[in-house]
Design a protein around this motif. Sequence first.
Motif, PDB file in Angstrom:
ATOM      1  N   ILE A 106      59.235  31.552  40.731  1.00 37.46           N
ATOM      2  CA  ILE A 106      59.372  32.869  41.351  1.00 37.46           C
ATOM      3  C   ILE A 106      58.480  33.891  40.646  1.00 37.46           C
ATOM      4  N   ALA A 107      58.542  33.912  39.324  1.00 36.83           N
ATOM      5  CA  ALA A 107      57.743  34.882  38.568  1.00 36.83           C
ATOM      6  C   ALA A 107      56.247  34.638  38.756  1.00 36.83           C
ATOM      7  N   SER A 108      55.843  33.384  38.860  1.00 36.46           N
ATOM      8  CA  SER A 108      54.425  33.064  39.101  1.00 36.46           C
ATOM      9  C   SER A 108      53.995  33.568  40.468  1.00 36.46           C
ATOM     10  N   ASP A 109      54.843  33.374  41.474  1.00 36.09           N
ATOM     11  CA  ASP A 109      54.535  33.869  42.826  1.00 36.09           C
ATOM     12  C   ASP A 109      54.488  35.390  42.841  1.00 36.09           C
ATOM     13  N   MET A 110      55.351  36.024  42.046  1.00 35.58           N
ATOM     14  CA  MET A 110      55.331  37.480  41.945  1.00 35.58           C
ATOM     15  C   MET A 110      54.010  37.972  41.364  1.00 35.58           C
ATOM     16  N   ALA A 111      53.510  37.268  40.363  1.00 36.71           N
ATOM     17  CA  ALA A 111      52.253  37.663  39.733  1.00 36.71           C
ATOM     18  C   ALA A 111      51.105  37.596  40.741  1.00 36.71           C
ATOM     19  N   TYR A 112      51.094  36.539  41.542  1.00 35.22           N
ATOM     20  CA  TYR A 112      50.050  36.413  42.569  1.00 35.22           C
ATOM     21  C   TYR A 112      50.161  37.543  43.590  1.00 35.22           C
ATOM     22  N   ALA A 113      51.388  37.818  44.040  1.00 31.06           N
ATOM     23  CA  ALA A 113      51.613  38.874  45.033  1.00 31.06           C
ATOM     24  C   ALA A 113      51.286  40.247  44.469  1.00 31.06           C
ATOM     25  N   PHE A 114      51.540  40.437  43.189  1.00 32.89           N
ATOM     26  CA  PHE A 114      51.273  41.725  42.541  1.00 32.89           C
ATOM     27  C   PHE A 114      49.805  42.100  42.674  1.00 32.89           C
ATOM     28  N   TYR A 115      48.918  41.204  42.314  1.00 35.91           N
ATOM     29  CA  TYR A 115      47.491  41.530  42.334  1.00 35.91           C
ATOM     30  C   TYR A 115      46.930  41.561  43.753  1.00 35.91           C
ATOM     31  N   GLU A 116      47.581  40.867  44.673  1.00 38.00           N
ATOM     32  CA  GLU A 116      47.182  40.967  46.082  1.00 38.00           C
ATOM     33  C   GLU A 116      47.452  42.362  46.633  1.00 38.00           C
ATOM     34  N   GLN A 117      48.527  42.987  46.174  1.00 40.37           N
ATOM     35  CA  GLN A 117      48.944  44.275  46.717  1.00 40.37           C
ATOM     36  C   GLN A 117      48.491  45.472  45.882  1.00 40.37           C
ATOM     37  N   LEU A 118      48.069  45.247  44.656  1.00 36.99           N
ATOM     38  CA  LEU A 118      47.739  46.350  43.753  1.00 36.99           C
ATOM     39  C   LEU A 118      46.645  47.235  44.348  1.00 36.99           C
ATOM     40  N   PRO A 119      46.879  48.552  44.453  1.00 35.50           N
ATOM     41  CA  PRO A 119      45.872  49.456  45.024  1.00 35.50           C
ATOM     42  C   PRO A 119      44.546  49.408  44.266  1.00 35.50           C
ATOM     43  N   LYS A 120      43.454  49.657  44.998  1.00 32.68           N
ATOM     44  CA  LYS A 120      42.119  49.579  44.413  1.00 32.68           C
ATOM     45  C   LYS A 120      41.916  50.579  43.288  1.00 32.68           C
ATOM     46  N   MET A 121      42.703  51.673  43.318  1.00 30.97           N
ATOM     47  CA  MET A 121      42.532  52.704  42.288  1.00 30.97           C
ATOM     48  C   MET A 121      42.756  52.167  40.877  1.00 30.97           C
ATOM     49  N   PHE A 122      43.481  51.046  40.776  1.00 30.59           N
ATOM     50  CA  PHE A 122      43.751  50.469  39.459  1.00 30.59           C
ATOM     51  C   PHE A 122      42.732  49.392  39.072  1.00 30.59           C
ATOM     52  N   GLY A 123      41.812  49.089  39.976  1.00 24.76           N
ATOM     53  CA  GLY A 123      40.733  48.163  39.649  1.00 24.76           C
ATOM     54  C   GLY A 123      41.180  46.806  39.165  1.00 24.76           C
ATOM     55  N   GLY A 124      42.319  46.322  39.673  1.00 26.47           N
ATOM     56  CA  GLY A 124      42.828  45.022  39.222  1.00 26.47           C
ATOM     57  C   GLY A 124      43.197  45.012  37.752  1.00 26.47           C
ATOM     58  N   LEU A 125      43.357  46.217  37.179  1.00 25.51           N
ATOM     59  CA  LEU A 125      43.666  46.409  35.748  1.00 25.51           C
ATOM     60  C   LEU A 125      42.552  45.879  34.834  1.00 25.51           C
ATOM     61  N   ALA A 126      41.344  45.705  35.400  1.00 28.06           N
ATOM     62  CA  ALA A 126      40.218  45.267  34.587  1.00 28.06           C
ATOM     63  C   ALA A 126      39.912  46.315  33.518  1.00 28.06           C
ATOM     64  N   GLY A 127      39.746  45.859  32.301  1.00 29.29           N
ATOM     65  CA  GLY A 127      39.442  46.758  31.194  1.00 29.29           C
ATOM     66  C   GLY A 127      40.627  47.508  30.638  1.00 29.29           C
ATOM     67  N   ALA A 128      41.820  47.227  31.159  1.00 30.93           N
ATOM     68  CA  ALA A 128      43.023  47.916  30.682  1.00 30.93           C
ATOM     69  C   ALA A 128      43.485  47.330  29.354  1.00 30.93           C
ATOM     70  N   ASP A 129      44.142  48.165  28.567  1.00 36.14           N
ATOM     71  CA  ASP A 129      44.797  47.701  27.341  1.00 36.14           C
ATOM     72  C   ASP A 129      46.250  47.380  27.682  1.00 36.14           C
ATOM     73  N   ILE A 130      46.700  46.184  27.304  1.00 37.01           N
ATOM     74  CA  ILE A 130      48.035  45.701  27.639  1.00 37.01           C
ATOM     75  C   ILE A 130      48.909  45.654  26.385  1.00 37.01           C
ATOM     76  N   GLU A 131      50.170  46.039  26.546  1.00 39.56           N
ATOM     77  CA  GLU A 131      51.123  45.995  25.429  1.00 39.56           C
ATOM     78  C   GLU A 131      50.587  46.786  24.231  1.00 39.56           C
ATOM     79  N   VAL A 132      50.414  48.063  24.439  1.00 36.15           N
ATOM     80  CA  VAL A 132      49.815  48.927  23.419  1.00 36.15           C
ATOM     81  C   VAL A 132      50.913  49.574  22.565  1.00 36.15           C
ATOM     82  N   CYS A 133      50.927  49.235  21.293  1.00 34.51           N
ATOM     83  CA  CYS A 133      51.934  49.795  20.377  1.00 34.51           C
ATOM     84  C   CYS A 133      51.470  51.145  19.834  1.00 34.51           C
ATOM     85  N   LYS A 134      52.432  52.017  19.647  1.00 34.93           N
ATOM     86  CA  LYS A 134      52.137  53.345  19.103  1.00 34.93           C
ATOM     87  C   LYS A 134      53.243  53.720  18.124  1.00 34.93           C
TER      88      LYS A 134
END
Length: 262
Positions: A106-134
């Motif tokens: 289920i979670a794997s299918d969710m991941a696929y669906a997430f990027y299919e639906q993600l708006p273009k404004m987020f650019g597929g999260l390319a170049g994003a920093d993930i899990e950023v600690c502060k």
Amino acid sequence: MDNYYNIPRVSNSALGYFKKSPKHYWMYMNGVYRKDDDALNFGRLAHSLVLEPDNFHKEYIVLKNEDKPNRAKDFRDSENKAWKLERQEFARINKFEIVDEANYTIASDMAYAFYEQLPKMFGGLAGADIEVCKFFEIDGIECKSKADVILGDMLIDYKTTKSAEPKEFNRSFFNFDYHRQAAFYTDAYKTKDCYYIAQEKEYPYMISVHRIAGDVIDYGRKEYLALLEGLKICNKTGVYPGYEFKEPIFNHFDITLPNYLI
């Protein structure tokens, strides 16, 4: 990941426990009590596959049907049961999390669906920093946070939910105190905009994107600052009361008729 959680600073999660009661907070910070349920576990699983797929197998072990000694039988079978216990012990020793094949699928299918639906404004999260600690300080209290995604001047948080329908998620947003989290994180990372991406846990795994308005951030900020003020008093006195702190004079609560019965 382990290092972040082992650093004894105040997080938004810790403030959530303090809101319940100072005693809950003290128990959480001292490793005595921590809420853990199926919804939280699945949320972490989906989070890993959506945002950190390359790290998934460093953190999880999937109990796949094809790996069982007796594929045609369930875990009531003695050999399958022994195999599962062996895998659980291995996971415990090596600090992995166990996930069953159904939830993994289920979670794997969710991941696929997430990027299919993600708006273009987020650019597929390319170049994003993930899990950023502060790590930061607010009025003398050492705090910490871990943002899901930092993309330019945007802070993005990913949530799994029963319903991502905009009005439904708006209610969930406040029911789960996400307003406080949004303010706490926005102030920590000094980002211009804050977005929450909600994804349903049932097929077709729809998502909805929500920009957090300024007055919501202000409301959340007032709440986390008030909680920190209460925490300062507890830290100074060394007293972390339970529910009685909400009724300090009589130490009891009145059961009253709810509005729907009047």
